[in-house]
Every structure is written in C-alpha cells, then in structure tokens.
Motif scaffolding. Sequence first.
Motif, PDB file in Angstrom:
ATOM      1  N   ARG A 291       4.404  -3.086   2.958  1.00 27.17           N
ATOM      2  CA  ARG A 291       2.940  -3.044   2.891  1.00 27.17           C
ATOM      3  C   ARG A 291       2.376  -1.941   3.781  1.00 27.17           C
ATOM      4  O   ARG A 291       1.364  -1.301   3.449  1.00 27.17           O
ATOM      5  N   ALA A 292       3.031  -1.686   4.903  1.00 31.38           N
ATOM      6  CA  ALA A 292       2.564  -0.660   5.834  1.00 31.38           C
ATOM      7  C   ALA A 292       2.616   0.734   5.217  1.00 31.38           C
ATOM      8  O   ALA A 292       1.893   1.635   5.649  1.00 31.38           O
ATOM      9  N   ARG A 293       3.469   0.921   4.206  1.00 27.51           N
ATOM     10  CA  ARG A 293       3.614   2.229   3.562  1.00 27.51           C
ATOM     11  C   ARG A 293       2.746   2.355   2.307  1.00 27.51           C
ATOM     12  O   ARG A 293       2.654   3.437   1.748  1.00 27.51           O
ATOM     13  N   TRP A 294       2.192   1.263   1.844  1.00 28.23           N
ATOM     14  CA  TRP A 294       1.396   1.284   0.622  1.00 28.23           C
ATOM     15  C   TRP A 294      -0.050   1.665   0.938  1.00 28.23           C
ATOM     16  O   TRP A 294      -0.500   1.615   2.077  1.00 28.23           O
ATOM     17  N   PHE A 295      -0.774   2.011  -0.115  1.00 30.88           N
ATOM     18  CA  PHE A 295      -2.193   2.337  -0.011  1.00 30.88           C
ATOM     19  C   PHE A 295      -2.956   1.231  -0.734  1.00 30.88           C
ATOM     20  O   PHE A 295      -3.047   1.228  -1.970  1.00 30.88           O
ATOM     21  N   VAL A 296      -3.474   0.295   0.035  1.00 23.44           N
ATOM     22  CA  VAL A 296      -4.098  -0.907  -0.525  1.00 23.44           C
ATOM     23  C   VAL A 296      -5.486  -1.071   0.080  1.00 23.44           C
ATOM     24  O   VAL A 296      -5.629  -1.128   1.303  1.00 23.44           O
ATOM     25  N   GLY A 297      -6.505  -1.132  -0.760  1.00 27.97           N
ATOM     26  CA  GLY A 297      -7.854  -1.312  -0.229  1.00 27.97           C
ATOM     27  C   GLY A 297      -8.909  -1.010  -1.264  1.00 27.97           C
ATOM     28  O   GLY A 297      -8.635  -0.968  -2.475  1.00 27.97           O
TER      29      GLY A 297
END
Length: 348
Positions: A291-297
């Motif tokens: 999750r820390a490497r993903w772009f979520v928002g």
Amino acid sequence: MSESTIPALSVLDLVPVRTGQSSVQAVAASMALARTADDLGYRRYWFAEHHNMPAVASTAPPVLIAAAASQTSRIRVGSGGVMLPNHAPLIVAEQFAALEAIAPGRVDLGIGRAPGSDPVITQLLRRSGTTSEVDQFPQHITDILRLVSDEGATVRFTGGGEYVVNATPAATGVPEVWLLGSSDYSAALAAAYGLPYVFANHFAGDGLERAMELYRSQFQATEQNPTPRTFITANVVAADTQEEADERALPQLRQFARLRTNKPMRSLETVDEALAAPSDPLEQSMIDQNRARWFVGTGPDVAARLRDFAAHHDVDEVMISPSAGSYASEPLDVSPGRARTLELLAAI
C-alpha cells in the motif's frame, strides 16, 4: 521534466476477474475501459500476459489488442508485455505485424523475459512447438526486430544458401518495440539494443533508480531511438473520497498479499468480501508494505503524487494499472471503479 508538468498517462490492463464474473464479462469490462481511455486522451492501452490465474483473464495479449484496436480510434494499443520465453520469435513477429496492419501506427510490442506463469504452465506452453529459452532472450529480441523490419531476417544454412523470412509480405509500418523489466539486466539490455525501456514498478519497486541510471548511462543510440526513452508503471486507485479509494484498493492489495504468501489463488474479491474478512497478521503486513507504494486517494491527491513521481524519475509518462475493485452491487460487465480512476486523473 518540470515538477509542474502533468505526465502523459497510459493504462496497463490485466483484465481482472472478480467473484461471480465470467471471462466474457471481464473482457467486456476491459473493452469498455479501453474505450474510456481512448475518449479521455490516454496515450497507450497495454495488456499483460499471465496464465492460469483465477483473477486474471489477460492470457493472450495479441487477441485482446486486436479487440481493443477495433473499438478505439486514437490510443496506442499493445502488450505489457508478451513474455518471450513462452513464444517463438516468428510467431510474435507475425502477430504484431498483423496488428500493425489492423491499426497502422498505433501498435506497441512490449517484450518481457519472465514466463508469466508457473513451471507447469511454462512446460504446457512449450509443448506447442519450438519456443524461446530465457538464456536466448537477447538473440530472440534481435530476431523479432529483423523479422518485423522491411528487410526481414535472413537464415543462413550451414551447407550454404540463404532464406529470407518476413513477418508480413508488404509492411507499410512496424510496431514500436519496448523492453520491459524490473532489474539491472533488463535495463542494460534495453540500453545495449537502443530500445525504449519500461520499469515494472507496479510489482517490483526495488531497484528502480539503479535501473534507470544504468539504462540512461549505457544507452546506445539508434536511428529509430536516438535518445533514451522510458516510462514507469504504477498501481493507482482514484475515487471521489479517500475512504472509497481505500476500500476499492483492498481487493487487489489482498490478492497481491495472497500471491506473496503462497496462499491459494482465487477470483478477485469484491470490496464487500474484502472488508468482511479481516487479514491475518502476515497478510496485513504485506498489504501495508504494498500500500505504501501505491497511489490511492482522491483525483487531485493522486495526480499530484504521480506528477512528483514522474518528475523525480525524469519521465514524461506513467502507465497506471487501475487497481480499483468493485462493490458486489455493481454490474459485472463494466468496472466503475477503474473507469472512475481514469476519469478523475484525466480531469486534472
């Protein structure tokens, strides 16, 4: 590139299959997404190659590329990528020469070295005929480049004589060849061949900066590619609220975690299923790490982070893997979450 510059965006599609969804419905959802990407101005739409995975229907990129080409008018279509150890170079060259004839000037041939499957499937693929071996990967790239060229490839017999082979009889153009990878090896090979290079950051974030530096510093210019060209992939989920984005990211994050922890694979969970079944500590650790490497928002937040990401690595293009899951109540022949991700980013 300038930090204020918005990078060009492209799409990588694995054709996800969720609970209760058939392959027919999954492919229909991906075709709808390709049309959306075309309408919104995305640069490319690529299909990955994976085999025997319950949650992935992108087993045959050339077939999916042909289908997407027939339903779009502007966007480049291609493979991300064809896993060359599974295929004879001539077959790959012929397939993509035919695709170039179907969609002139719009076809990308992305080539990878990994098998994209387990050892059993690899052996089944190789039963169909003579296929590429991993240690012959560089030679087979050369073969494909020659086969799709106007001149074709020349076979020289040990007893004398030559035989010319062309991927198609009267080409007016050739597919653009990209090398995919996630290691120093692939970066150095792309540089040596003067090919454009894609770092597969969506599943292997480690080594990105080293690979980019190696590729650019060792790049050998060619007539087709006088300067290094590269872009990066990324897992992306954009939604109207942060809460919705977090929920839609969960099914794919759990699927990644199951793969990394050697748990049995299954079709992609719905958001409802993922929320209802808490992860064990090991799985949750893997989820948090990915999750820390993903772009979520939200759209503006994800766009800003992608802009910084592209500027930091000096690329003018990011290929997003739209990883938004679906709620159980949503139709099976479309992917509303993935489509909304594309819409929100295109509007920035």
